[in-house]
Design a protein around this motif. Sequence first.
Motif, PDB file in Angstrom:
ATOM      1  N   GLY A  93      -5.834  16.447  -0.355  1.00 18.41           N
ATOM      2  CA  GLY A  93      -6.529  15.285   0.188  1.00 18.41           C
ATOM      3  C   GLY A  93      -7.094  15.494   1.587  1.00 18.41           C
ATOM      4  N   GLN A  94      -7.978  14.555   1.944  1.00 14.42           N
ATOM      5  CA  GLN A  94      -8.589  14.538   3.269  1.00 14.42           C
ATOM      6  C   GLN A  94      -8.170  13.250   3.979  1.00 14.42           C
ATOM      7  N   VAL A  95      -7.786  13.381   5.250  1.00 16.67           N
ATOM      8  CA  VAL A  95      -7.375  12.243   6.059  1.00 16.67           C
ATOM      9  C   VAL A  95      -8.244  12.205   7.307  1.00 16.67           C
ATOM     10  N   LEU A  96      -8.875  11.063   7.541  1.00 13.06           N
ATOM     11  CA  LEU A  96      -9.656  10.872   8.759  1.00 13.06           C
ATOM     12  C   LEU A  96      -8.947   9.835   9.620  1.00 13.06           C
ATOM     13  N   LEU A  97      -8.498  10.233  10.798  1.00 13.83           N
ATOM     14  CA  LEU A  97      -7.889   9.311  11.755  1.00 13.83           C
ATOM     15  C   LEU A  97      -8.979   8.824  12.696  1.00 13.83           C
ATOM     16  N   PHE A  98      -9.485   7.631  12.416  1.00 14.79           N
ATOM     17  CA  PHE A  98     -10.614   7.083  13.169  1.00 14.79           C
ATOM     18  C   PHE A  98     -10.192   5.989  14.146  1.00 14.79           C
ATOM     19  N   CYS A 156      -8.494   3.166  10.056  1.00 16.65           N
ATOM     20  CA  CYS A 156      -9.380   2.464  10.977  1.00 16.65           C
ATOM     21  C   CYS A 156      -8.646   1.497  11.904  1.00 16.65           C
ATOM     22  N   VAL A 157      -7.350   1.699  12.090  1.00  9.12           N
ATOM     23  CA  VAL A 157      -6.547   0.744  12.851  1.00  9.12           C
ATOM     24  C   VAL A 157      -6.031   1.329  14.163  1.00  9.12           C
ATOM     25  N   GLY A 158      -5.428   2.527  14.083  1.00  8.70           N
ATOM     26  CA  GLY A 158      -4.933   3.171  15.288  1.00  8.70           C
ATOM     27  C   GLY A 158      -3.501   2.821  15.652  1.00  8.70           C
ATOM     28  N   ARG A 159      -2.716   2.350  14.680  1.00 12.75           N
ATOM     29  CA  ARG A 159      -1.308   2.031  14.915  1.00 12.75           C
ATOM     30  C   ARG A 159      -0.436   3.129  14.320  1.00 12.75           C
ATOM     31  N   GLN A 160       0.773   3.240  14.826  1.00 15.61           N
ATOM     32  CA  GLN A 160       1.686   4.266  14.334  1.00 15.61           C
ATOM     33  C   GLN A 160       1.916   4.143  12.828  1.00 15.61           C
ATOM     34  N   ASP A 161       2.198   2.923  12.359  1.00 12.52           N
ATOM     35  CA  ASP A 161       2.520   2.770  10.939  1.00 12.52           C
ATOM     36  C   ASP A 161       1.327   3.045  10.047  1.00 12.52           C
ATOM     37  N   THR A 162       0.130   2.665  10.480  1.00 14.72           N
ATOM     38  CA  THR A 162      -1.046   2.882   9.630  1.00 14.72           C
ATOM     39  C   THR A 162      -1.462   4.349   9.613  1.00 14.72           C
ATOM     40  N   MET A 163      -1.270   5.044  10.717  1.00 14.11           N
ATOM     41  CA  MET A 163      -1.594   6.474  10.737  1.00 14.11           C
ATOM     42  C   MET A 163      -0.589   7.271   9.926  1.00 14.11           C
ATOM     43  N   GLU A 164       0.678   6.874   9.979  1.00 16.77           N
ATOM     44  CA  GLU A 164       1.676   7.543   9.144  1.00 16.77           C
ATOM     45  C   GLU A 164       1.418   7.271   7.675  1.00 16.77           C
ATOM     46  N   LEU A 165       1.022   6.039   7.359  1.00 14.60           N
ATOM     47  CA  LEU A 165       0.666   5.707   5.974  1.00 14.60           C
ATOM     48  C   LEU A 165      -0.503   6.562   5.490  1.00 14.60           C
ATOM     49  N   ALA A 166      -1.482   6.804   6.368  1.00 16.19           N
ATOM     50  CA  ALA A 166      -2.660   7.587   5.983  1.00 16.19           C
ATOM     51  C   ALA A 166      -2.263   8.974   5.492  1.00 16.19           C
ATOM     52  N   VAL A 167      -1.339   9.606   6.190  1.00 18.54           N
ATOM     53  CA  VAL A 167      -0.901  10.948   5.790  1.00 18.54           C
ATOM     54  C   VAL A 167      -0.053  10.874   4.523  1.00 18.54           C
ATOM     55  N   GLN A 168       0.817   9.886   4.452  1.00 19.16           N
ATOM     56  CA  GLN A 168       1.696   9.744   3.280  1.00 19.16           C
ATOM     57  C   GLN A 168       0.906   9.457   2.010  1.00 19.16           C
ATOM     58  N   ALA A 201       0.810  -1.221   0.000  1.00 18.71           N
ATOM     59  CA  ALA A 201       0.000   0.000   0.000  1.00 18.71           C
ATOM     60  C   ALA A 201       0.842   1.269   0.000  1.00 18.71           C
ATOM     61  N   SER A 202       2.153   1.139   0.128  1.00 20.85           N
ATOM     62  CA  SER A 202       2.990   2.328   0.300  1.00 20.85           C
ATOM     63  C   SER A 202       2.990   3.237  -0.925  1.00 20.85           C
ATOM     64  N   GLY A 203       2.738   2.691  -2.099  1.00 25.36           N
ATOM     65  CA  GLY A 203       2.755   3.523  -3.292  1.00 25.36           C
ATOM     66  C   GLY A 203       1.404   4.059  -3.707  1.00 25.36           C
ATOM     67  N   ILE A 204       0.375   3.744  -2.962  1.00 25.65           N
ATOM     68  CA  ILE A 204      -0.985   4.165  -3.312  1.00 25.65           C
ATOM     69  C   ILE A 204      -1.196   5.626  -2.954  1.00 25.65           C
ATOM     70  N   GLU A 205      -1.866   6.353  -3.828  1.00 23.37           N
ATOM     71  CA  GLU A 205      -2.260   7.727  -3.556  1.00 23.37           C
ATOM     72  C   GLU A 205      -3.778   7.823  -3.637  1.00 23.37           C
ATOM     73  N   ALA A 206      -4.366   8.564  -2.709  1.00 22.76           N
ATOM     74  CA  ALA A 206      -5.828   8.654  -2.641  1.00 22.76           C
ATOM     75  C   ALA A 206      -6.254  10.058  -2.255  1.00 22.76           C
ATOM     76  N   ASP A 207      -7.433  10.433  -2.709  1.00 23.02           N
ATOM     77  CA  ASP A 207      -7.978  11.753  -2.383  1.00 23.02           C
ATOM     78  C   ASP A 207      -8.571  11.786  -0.977  1.00 23.02           C
ATOM     79  N   VAL A 208      -9.070  10.637  -0.538  1.00 22.56           N
ATOM     80  CA  VAL A 208      -9.616  10.496   0.809  1.00 22.56           C
ATOM     81  C   VAL A 208      -8.977   9.267   1.433  1.00 22.56           C
ATOM     82  N   VAL A 209      -8.448   9.408   2.643  1.00 24.01           N
ATOM     83  CA  VAL A 209      -7.853   8.276   3.355  1.00 24.01           C
ATOM     84  C   VAL A 209      -8.542   8.163   4.713  1.00 24.01           C
ATOM     85  N   ILE A 210      -9.075   6.971   4.988  1.00 27.92           N
ATOM     86  CA  ILE A 210      -9.767   6.722   6.255  1.00 27.92           C
ATOM     87  C   ILE A 210      -8.978   5.654   7.006  1.00 27.92           C
TER      88      ILE A 210
END
Length: 330
Positions: A246-251, A228-240, A217-226
């Motif tokens: 884009g819009q990022v929702l940290l849920f 849903c995990v709450g881990r450091q690596d997944t939240m950093e991935l969401a912003v990247q 998933a590291s190379g994926i780009e998205a306009d909206v990122v949601i």
Amino acid sequence: MKAAVLQGTKQIEVVELNVDSLSPNEVLVKVKSCGICGTDQHIYHGHPGSAAVHPPIVLGHELAGEVEEVGSEVSTLKKGDRVSIDPNIYCGTCKYCRRNQAHLCNNLQAVGVTRNGGMGEYCTVPEGNCYQISDEMTFEEAALVEPLGCVLHGFKKIQFSPLNKVLIIGGGFIGQLFLQLVKSQQVDAIIVSEPAENKREMLYQLGADRVVHPMDASGIEADVVIECVGRQDTMELAVQAANKGGQVLLFGVSAPDTNISVAPFDIFTKELVIKGSFINPFTHEEAIKLIEKKVVDVQSLISHRFTKEELPVAMENFQSLNIVKAIVKH
């Protein structure tokens, strides 16, 4: 009554308890179904829920049942009514309650968090926290109105367009709820990042256009990122992964001491909008309608059902059991 009581960190015991006394504005609910939330796992491991938790306490904030008894000042409910419970109780007087931000209440209380909840045979609940449900809705569906309400609150923070590519990080129960809501927006594409192979078929059935392993998933780009995990690596991935604008929702609920590394320059140059989402302020009624109208399916997402007697072992082995969504049987 028999109840599963959290006695301390990683300590749950099934014991006999007296039913909590009924205040004039409360009802006694005979619990018919109770969901086990990821937050219950956080509490089990010693972390706070929506508010601080002080054992001993009966967990369970996703619950539904039948009204068994009503307090002397209750006017909208009667014995036998079928109800779904919104667990969050607001003070109504702090500055957040007065600013129409009650979910940020300084004195937040919650059924199954600060007071006994649905992992017992009975539960006392304020009248205003009970929502009547139709005879057609199952009690399991009614118990899962609460997590859908939380997801709905986060979902409303995002502006969707048919041009959007959406990335959902985490294909568990919460990610599956978000997937169904996002699908209703007719976006361009929905990608779900999820490592578990056993969830892939369901994710495609619910509307995913593509399911990828997080390693891919590291190379994926998205306009909206949601997220849903709450881990450091997944939240950093969401912003990247967020595109320019884009819009990022940290849920996802992280541990209180979790920190992430984010480059402010990226937020600046990509002009990102990053939002958080906390509980379910007055979304319960709308969530009931989404389930009743079959816009969102929660019943088929249930993977495990446990009795109260099975809860101590289930909570201890929650991760290894590959649970998507678990229900406490009553």
